[in-house]
Enzyme design. Structure first.
Site, short mmCIF file in Angstrom:
data_model
loop_
_atom_site.label_atom_id
_atom_site.label_comp_id
_atom_site.label_asym_id
_atom_site.label_seq_id
_atom_site.Cartn_x
_atom_site.Cartn_y
_atom_site.Cartn_z
N GLY A 113 0.78 -1.26 -0.08
CA GLY A 113 -0.06 -0.05 0.08
C GLY A 113 0.92 1.31 0.08
N HIS A 114 1.62 1.31 0.75
CA HIS A 114 2.74 2.61 0.83
C HIS A 114 3.36 2.55 -0.48
CE1 HIS A 114 2.64 1.36 5.38
NE2 HIS A 114 2.25 2.79 5.37
N LEU A 150 -4.71 -3.27 2.58
CA LEU A 150 -3.48 -3.61 3.02
C LEU A 150 -3.30 -2.50 4.49
CD1 LEU A 150 -1.28 -4.15 -0.08
CD2 LEU A 150 -2.39 -5.76 1.62
N ARG A 186 -1.07 -3.18 10.35
CA ARG A 186 -1.64 -3.97 11.42
C ARG A 186 -2.04 -5.47 11.24
NH1 ARG A 186 -3.64 -0.33 15.58
NH2 ARG A 186 -3.60 2.01 15.03
#
Length: 280
Positions: free
Chosen positions: A36-37, A185, A188
Site C-alpha cells: 500500500g505504501h 493492506l 496492522r
C-alpha cells in the site's frame, strides 16, 4: 538513498533542491511498510523529481498507550524496501527532533469532521495527526504529499489542516491498495492470526454488498441494518459502520443524485482493529 535524522539537516537540503527547480513528493508514514505504501511511493516517483519518505511512529495520535507500544517497528526492513523501490531520501527523526519536551498536540477545529467516526472512538487522535503532519510538511516543504484513502477521514483532516495553515502543498489522495482477496493492506495486518487473516476479506465483501444494496434502492438505514446483522453472524466485532457525505463526513439519511457518499467500517478481528471504506 540518503537518510536524514534531523530536520535541521533535511530542510536546507530540500530547499536547495527546490531552488534548482526540482519538485519534491512526500510520503509521511509510521513504518511497517507494505505494498500500500509502495503504491503511494510509485505515484510520487512518477509525478516528482525526488521523493522523500518519513518514518515516525507519532506518540500524540495514540489515545491507547498499549496500541503505541505494540505498533510494529521495522526500520531496517523499511529502509531496504524503500531503497529497492527507488526512493531518494528517508527522514527518520527522533521524538525530540519534532517535539519540544512536554509538548502535546495542538487543538484543532475542523468544523466537526474531527469529531465523528474515528474522532468519536479515538478522542484526540486527529489533533495528533494534524499536529505531526503539519510539522513534517514544514520540515520537508514538499510540492505534493501522498495519503492512502484507507484512512479517508485522515485525508480529509489533512486537507483541512493544510487549508487552515495555508501550507503550500498539494495533498494527493491515493486509492486503497488491496490484497488479491480484497483485504485492505495495513501495517496492522501483520498482527492478525492465520485464522483471522484468512477470514478478514469478509469485511470488504460486506462493503461491496452494501454498495449493491444502495444500487438496488435501499436507504442508508436499511444498509446499516444489513451490515450490523451480517457482522453479528460473523467472527468479527463491528465497532461502527457509517454512510456519510465524502466532503462533510456527516451521516446520510438518504442518497441524493450526484452526491458523493462513502461507507466506513471498523471491526475487530480478535484484538486487532481493522478499518476500511468504499465509495457508494
Amino acid at each position: 538513498m540518503v537518510v536524514f535524522n534531523k530536520k535541521d539537516e533535511l530542510t536546507p537540503f530540500i530547499q536547495n533542491l527546490k531552488k534548482e527547480g526540482k519538485t519534491i513528493g512526500f510520503l509521511p508514514t509510521m513504518g511497517a511498510l507494505h505494498e500500500g505504501h509502495l503504491s503511494l511511493a510509485k505515484l510520487s516517483i512518477a509525478q516528482n523529481d525526488y521523493t522523500i519518505v518519513s518514518i515516525f511512529v507519532n506518540p500524540t495520535q495514540f489515545n491507547n498507550p498499549e496500541d503505541l507500544e505494540k505498533y510494529p517497528r521495522t526500520e531496517e526492513k523499511d529502509i531496504e524496501l524503500l531503497t529497492q523501490n527507488g526512493i531518494d531520501f528517508v527522514y527518520l527523526p527522533s521524538v525530540s527532533d519534532l517535539y519540544e519536551e512536554g509538548e502535546v498536540a495542538k487543538k484543532y477545529n475542523f468544523g466537526g469532521i474531527e469529531n465523528v467516526m474515528e474522532g468519536e472512538f479515538r478522542p484526540g487522535h486527529f489533533d495528533g495527526v494534524a499536529t505531526i503532519v503539519s510539522k513534517l510538511i514544514r520540515a520537508v516543504n514538499p510540492d505534493r504529499a501522498y495519503f492512502g484513502e484507507k484512512d479517508f477521514q485522515q485525508v480529509r483532516i489533512v486537507q483541512e489542516m493544510v487549508k487552515q495553515e495555508q501550507l503550500p502543498v498539494e495533498i494527493v489522495p491515493v486509492p486503497i491498495k488491496r490484497a488479491e482477496n480484497g483485504l485492505a493492506l495495513s501495517s496492522r495486518n501483520v498482527r492478525l492470526s492465520a485464522e483471522n487473516l484468512e477470514a478478514a476479506p469478509f469485511i470488504y465483501k460486506v462493503l461491496q454488498d452494501a454498495v449493491s444494496l444502495k444500487n438496488e434502492g435501499k436507504t442508508p438505514d436499511e444498509i446499516k441494518a444489513f451490515v450490523q446483522q451480517t457482522f453479528d453472524q460473523s467472527s468479527f466485532k463491528l465497532e461502527y459502520f457509517e454512510i456519510t457525505d465524502e466532503e462533510t463526513l456527516q451521516t446520510l439519511e438518504s442518497f441524493r443524485e450526484h452526491q458523493k457518499a462513502r461507507g466506513f467500517v471498523v471491526a475487530y478481528a480478535g484484538d486487532i482493529r481493522l478499518i476500511d471504506n468504499i465509495q457508494f
